[in-house]
Design a protein around this motif. Structure first.
Motif, PDB file in Angstrom:
ATOM      1  N   GLU A   1     -15.915   3.989   2.298  1.00  0.00           N
ATOM      2  CA  GLU A   1     -15.048   3.523   3.381  1.00  0.00           C
ATOM      3  C   GLU A   1     -13.993   2.557   2.850  1.00  0.00           C
ATOM      4  N   VAL A   2     -14.393   1.659   1.953  1.00  0.00           N
ATOM      5  CA  VAL A   2     -13.461   0.674   1.414  1.00  0.00           C
ATOM      6  C   VAL A   2     -12.448   1.320   0.483  1.00  0.00           C
ATOM      7  N   THR A   3     -12.901   2.217  -0.382  1.00  0.00           N
ATOM      8  CA  THR A   3     -12.001   2.785  -1.387  1.00  0.00           C
ATOM      9  C   THR A   3     -11.209   3.972  -0.874  1.00  0.00           C
ATOM     10  N   ARG A   4     -11.738   4.691   0.120  1.00  0.00           N
ATOM     11  CA  ARG A   4     -11.071   5.907   0.586  1.00  0.00           C
ATOM     12  C   ARG A   4     -10.762   5.915   2.069  1.00  0.00           C
ATOM     13  N   GLY A   5     -11.376   5.008   2.822  1.00  0.00           N
ATOM     14  CA  GLY A   5     -11.147   4.951   4.251  1.00  0.00           C
ATOM     15  C   GLY A   5     -11.876   6.029   5.020  1.00  0.00           C
TER      16      GLY A   5
ATOM     17  N   LYS B   1      -3.719   2.582   9.737  1.00  0.00           N
ATOM     18  CA  LYS B   1      -4.385   1.430  10.348  1.00  0.00           C
ATOM     19  C   LYS B   1      -5.504   0.906   9.459  1.00  0.00           C
ATOM     20  N   ALA B   2      -6.259   1.823   8.846  1.00  0.00           N
ATOM     21  CA  ALA B   2      -7.361   1.406   7.967  1.00  0.00           C
ATOM     22  C   ALA B   2      -6.836   0.624   6.765  1.00  0.00           C
ATOM     23  N   ILE B   3      -5.753   1.115   6.174  1.00  0.00           N
ATOM     24  CA  ILE B   3      -5.170   0.429   5.015  1.00  0.00           C
ATOM     25  C   ILE B   3      -4.607  -0.924   5.412  1.00  0.00           C
ATOM     26  N   HIS B   4      -3.958  -0.990   6.560  1.00  0.00           N
ATOM     27  CA  HIS B   4      -3.418  -2.267   7.019  1.00  0.00           C
ATOM     28  C   HIS B   4      -4.532  -3.275   7.281  1.00  0.00           C
ATOM     29  N   ARG B   5      -5.663  -2.797   7.819  1.00  0.00           N
ATOM     30  CA  ARG B   5      -6.788  -3.703   8.034  1.00  0.00           C
ATOM     31  C   ARG B   5      -7.285  -4.254   6.697  1.00  0.00           C
ATOM     32  N   ARG B   6      -7.441  -3.351   5.716  1.00  0.00           N
ATOM     33  CA  ARG B   6      -7.964  -3.783   4.423  1.00  0.00           C
ATOM     34  C   ARG B   6      -6.992  -4.734   3.728  1.00  0.00           C
ATOM     35  N   SER B   7      -5.704  -4.381   3.713  1.00  0.00           N
ATOM     36  CA  SER B   7      -4.727  -5.218   3.008  1.00  0.00           C
ATOM     37  C   SER B   7      -4.547  -6.553   3.704  1.00  0.00           C
TER      38      SER B   7
ATOM     39  N   PRO C   1       0.811  -1.213   0.000  1.00  0.00           N
ATOM     40  CA  PRO C   1       0.000   0.000   0.000  1.00  0.00           C
ATOM     41  C   PRO C   1       0.852   1.273   0.000  1.00  0.00           C
ATOM     42  N   VAL C   2       0.290   2.344  -0.603  1.00  0.00           N
ATOM     43  CA  VAL C   2       0.993   3.623  -0.728  1.00  0.00           C
ATOM     44  C   VAL C   2       0.070   4.757  -0.296  1.00  0.00           C
ATOM     45  N   ILE C   3       0.597   5.652   0.545  1.00  0.00           N
ATOM     46  CA  ILE C   3      -0.086   6.895   0.895  1.00  0.00           C
ATOM     47  C   ILE C   3       0.751   8.046   0.350  1.00  0.00           C
ATOM     48  N   MET C   4       0.099   8.975  -0.357  1.00  0.00           N
ATOM     49  CA  MET C   4       0.786  10.140  -0.904  1.00  0.00           C
ATOM     50  C   MET C   4       0.616  11.329   0.039  1.00  0.00           C
ATOM     51  N   LEU C   5       1.700  12.090   0.231  1.00  0.00           N
ATOM     52  CA  LEU C   5       1.651  13.357   0.960  1.00  0.00           C
ATOM     53  C   LEU C   5       1.749  14.493  -0.059  1.00  0.00           C
ATOM     54  N   THR C   6       0.829  15.434   0.001  1.00  0.00           N
ATOM     55  CA  THR C   6       0.878  16.533  -0.955  1.00  0.00           C
ATOM     56  C   THR C   6       0.599  17.863  -0.274  1.00  0.00           C
TER      57      THR C   6
ATOM     58  N   GLN D   1      -6.935  -8.155   5.289  1.00  0.00           N
ATOM     59  CA  GLN D   1      -8.103  -8.936   4.913  1.00  0.00           C
ATOM     60  C   GLN D   1      -7.946  -9.487   3.503  1.00  0.00           C
ATOM     61  N   GLU D   2      -7.376  -8.677   2.598  1.00  0.00           N
ATOM     62  CA  GLU D   2      -7.183  -9.134   1.221  1.00  0.00           C
ATOM     63  C   GLU D   2      -6.298 -10.369   1.175  1.00  0.00           C
ATOM     64  N   ARG D   3      -5.178 -10.337   1.942  1.00  0.00           N
ATOM     65  CA  ARG D   3      -4.261 -11.467   1.897  1.00  0.00           C
ATOM     66  C   ARG D   3      -4.889 -12.724   2.494  1.00  0.00           C
ATOM     67  N   ALA D   4      -5.778 -12.513   3.503  1.00  0.00           N
ATOM     68  CA  ALA D   4      -6.379 -13.659   4.169  1.00  0.00           C
ATOM     69  C   ALA D   4      -7.502 -14.272   3.351  1.00  0.00           C
ATOM     70  N   GLN D   5      -8.077 -13.476   2.480  1.00  0.00           N
ATOM     71  CA  GLN D   5      -9.215 -13.956   1.716  1.00  0.00           C
ATOM     72  C   GLN D   5      -8.768 -14.746   0.491  1.00  0.00           C
ATOM     73  N   ALA D   6      -9.622 -15.683   0.119  1.00  0.00           N
ATOM     74  CA  ALA D   6      -9.459 -16.439  -1.112  1.00  0.00           C
ATOM     75  C   ALA D   6     -10.803 -16.366  -1.817  1.00  0.00           C
ATOM     76  N   PRO D   7     -10.845 -16.612  -3.084  1.00  0.00           N
ATOM     77  CA  PRO D   7      -9.805 -17.041  -4.010  1.00  0.00           C
ATOM     78  C   PRO D   7      -9.076 -15.874  -4.651  1.00  0.00           C
ATOM     79  N   ARG D   8      -8.240 -16.227  -5.646  1.00  0.00           N
ATOM     80  CA  ARG D   8      -7.441 -15.214  -6.318  1.00  0.00           C
ATOM     81  C   ARG D   8      -8.154 -14.607  -7.519  1.00  0.00           C
TER      82      ARG D   8
END
Length: 238
Positions: free
Chosen positions: A183-187, A116-122, A77-82, A124-131
């Motif tokens: 919430e899912v796409t932007r947190g 924290k929100a991004i880490h929760r989402r990512s 995951p990437v967060i941009m600072l601007t 969950q992604e790794r834990a979920q199947a299928p691909r």
């Protein structure tokens, strides 16, 4: 889950502030002051990095270019600072694969909440199947974050586009309200005049060759949200 964050910013005070604050919250922090040092640190530690924070303006490159480089190498995951108030800068970062953005000056507590929100989402992604998720000749590859078209051509999805399509294919036939999609796409929630979700849906429809005037895949449910109105099959293998 790894809790190692790589930060690049040419402002030494910001680097020190973030390192101190995040380490107090049980994160490991790696620092870089420009694009070259960031890429070196990323290659050296890419197996343990769980998130990158990229400043847009750097002395030797732009954070946008670094975001592209990260996306070619990893799905971290990437967060941009601007510091720019221009919405265009934020949109460009998200289009290039960033998962979120935050404007300067920022509250470290808000940045921590985004992390924290991004880490929760990512996680969950790794834990979920299928691909793989197949629908209407298309195939979404969750691991590669890519969309395979009916002709077999694969194209990468930006951070928000991937999150949106993934949520839709995981819940076919279910009405997903705007607040959940945001919430899912932007947190975070959308403002009353924020049409960014609608723009994102329109862009995704174009990629899916879904008629914007009479969409067959992503249908609008007035007063509620959207529904993915097609059959989806899921599998572990392509």
């Amino acid at each position: 889950m790894n809790r190692t964050i790589l930060i690049v910013d040419d402002d030494q005070k910001i680097r020190s502030l973030l390192k101190t604050y995040l380490e107090k919250n049980q994160y490991e922090v790696l620092l870089a002051h420009d694009g070259a040092s960031f890429l070196a640190e990323f290659e050296r530690h890419k197996d343990i990095i769980s998130l990158c924070i990229l400043d847009v303006m750097l002395p030797d490159t732009e954070g946008f270019a670094l975001c592209q480089s990260v996306r070619r190498r990893s799905d971290v995951p990437v967060i941009m600072l601007t510091a720019s108030a221009e919405e265009t800068d934020r949109i460009v970062g998200l289009e290039l694969g960033a998962d979120d953005y935050i404007g300067k000056p920022f509250n470290p507590r808000e940045l921590l909440a985004r992390i924290k929100a991004i880490h929760r989402r990512s996680g969950q992604e790794r834990a979920q199947a299928p691909r793989y998720f197949r629908f209407n000749g298309f195939c979404l590859d969750v691991l590669e974050r890519s969309l395979i078209a009916p002709d077999g051509e694969a194209s990468a999805l930006s951070g928000m586009d991937f999150q949106l399509l993934k949520l839709l294919v995981e819940h076919p036939g279910e009405v997903l309200d705007r607040s959940r999609l945001a919430e899912v796409t932007r947190g975070r929630d959308l403002g009353p005049l924020d049409r960014s979700l609608d723009v994102q849906v329109s862009r995704l429809r174009q990629r899916l060759q879904d008629d914007g005037k009479q969409p067959a895949l992503i249908k609008t449910v007035r007063g509620s949200g959207y529904v993915f109105a097609t059959t989806v099959s899921a599998s572990h293998a392509l």
